[in-house]
Motif scaffolding. Structure first.
Motif, PDB file in Angstrom:
ATOM      1  N   TYR A  95       0.843  -1.197   0.000  1.00  0.00           N
ATOM      2  CA  TYR A  95       0.000   0.000   0.000  1.00  0.00           C
ATOM      3  C   TYR A  95       0.872   1.239   0.000  1.00  0.00           C
ATOM      4  O   TYR A  95       2.036   1.213   0.408  1.00  0.00           O
ATOM      5  CB  TYR A  95      -0.885   0.027   1.251  1.00  0.00           C
ATOM      6  N   PRO A 109      -7.041  -5.765   0.348  1.00  0.00           N
ATOM      7  CA  PRO A 109      -7.572  -4.452  -0.043  1.00  0.00           C
ATOM      8  C   PRO A 109      -9.035  -4.242   0.359  1.00  0.00           C
ATOM      9  O   PRO A 109      -9.428  -3.116   0.671  1.00  0.00           O
ATOM     10  CB  PRO A 109      -7.428  -4.439  -1.562  1.00  0.00           C
ATOM     11  N   ASN A 110      -9.836  -5.307   0.399  1.00  0.00           N
ATOM     12  CA  ASN A 110     -11.244  -5.146   0.790  1.00  0.00           C
ATOM     13  C   ASN A 110     -11.430  -5.084   2.311  1.00  0.00           C
ATOM     14  O   ASN A 110     -12.531  -4.856   2.797  1.00  0.00           O
ATOM     15  CB  ASN A 110     -12.111  -6.262   0.195  1.00  0.00           C
ATOM     16  N   GLU A 111     -10.359  -5.260   3.065  1.00  0.00           N
ATOM     17  CA  GLU A 111     -10.424  -5.221   4.521  1.00  0.00           C
ATOM     18  C   GLU A 111      -9.924  -3.893   5.098  1.00  0.00           C
ATOM     19  O   GLU A 111      -9.915  -3.725   6.319  1.00  0.00           O
ATOM     20  CB  GLU A 111      -9.580  -6.360   5.118  1.00  0.00           C
ATOM     21  N   CYS A 112      -9.471  -3.001   4.223  1.00  0.00           N
ATOM     22  CA  CYS A 112      -8.943  -1.725   4.707  1.00  0.00           C
ATOM     23  C   CYS A 112      -9.208  -0.630   3.673  1.00  0.00           C
ATOM     24  O   CYS A 112      -9.700  -0.900   2.587  1.00  0.00           O
ATOM     25  CB  CYS A 112      -7.446  -1.833   5.007  1.00  0.00           C
ATOM     26  N   SER A 113      -8.848   0.594   4.027  1.00  0.00           N
ATOM     27  CA  SER A 113      -9.091   1.713   3.112  1.00  0.00           C
ATOM     28  C   SER A 113      -7.791   2.383   2.661  1.00  0.00           C
ATOM     29  O   SER A 113      -7.792   3.538   2.271  1.00  0.00           O
ATOM     30  CB  SER A 113      -9.993   2.748   3.798  1.00  0.00           C
ATOM     31  N   PHE A 114      -6.689   1.642   2.696  1.00  0.00           N
ATOM     32  CA  PHE A 114      -5.407   2.185   2.257  1.00  0.00           C
ATOM     33  C   PHE A 114      -5.354   2.234   0.728  1.00  0.00           C
ATOM     34  O   PHE A 114      -6.139   1.574   0.040  1.00  0.00           O
ATOM     35  CB  PHE A 114      -4.251   1.327   2.779  1.00  0.00           C
ATOM     36  N   ASP A 115      -4.397   2.991   0.212  1.00  0.00           N
ATOM     37  CA  ASP A 115      -4.206   3.126  -1.232  1.00  0.00           C
ATOM     38  C   ASP A 115      -3.432   1.902  -1.736  1.00  0.00           C
ATOM     39  O   ASP A 115      -2.210   1.829  -1.635  1.00  0.00           O
ATOM     40  CB  ASP A 115      -3.465   4.430  -1.527  1.00  0.00           C
TER      41      ASP A 115
END
Length: 133
Positions: A95, A109-115
């Motif tokens: 990320y 990626p679906n478990e967090c809101s990082f880039d």
């Protein structure tokens, strides 16, 4: 020693007549030796060799580009920040953090809101391989 006529096969080095040893006819009644037109044969040979070399070059070029890509992925992941020891065979997620720094995480990626940048798996040779999902 006097020069023999052209129709007599005499070897001056061995000082003997050696017409019977030649690979070609030597008497006046022997078939004429004709020089073939080798142009088409050479052209086919050149084209065949050039095609083969071009194919080999393209294969090497593709291998080089793949190797360069693997190198860049490894530089990218190994220079990222992470606070755990990665396990061989597991998939990790790269990320972009605040300030442009990059970090590796176990969170999908679906478990967090990082880039999200990309997914990577650590091989048994400790080489990071990009995971295509």
């Amino acid at each position: 020693m006097a020069k023999k006529p052209d129709n007599i096969v005499f070897n001056t080095e061995t000082n003997s007549y050696d017409a019977r040893l030649k690979e070609y006819g030597t008497n006046l009644g022997a078939p004429a030796i004709k020089i073939e037109n080798l142009g088409p044969w050479k052209t086919r040979g050149i084209k065949s060799v050039n095609d083969s070399i071009a194919a080999e070059f393209e294969e090497l070029r593709n291998k080089y580009l793949a190797l360069q890509e693997r190198y860049e992925y490894n530089q990218l992941v190994y220079s990222a920040e992470y606070n755990f020891k990665p396990i061989v065979g597991k998939t990790y997620y790269l990320y972009k953090g605040k300030g442009g720094s990059q970090f590796l995480s176990i969170l999908k990626p679906n478990e967090c809101s990082f880039d999200f940048i990309s997914s990577f798996r650590l091989s048994s040779e400790l080489v990071w391989e990009k995971v295509v999902e």
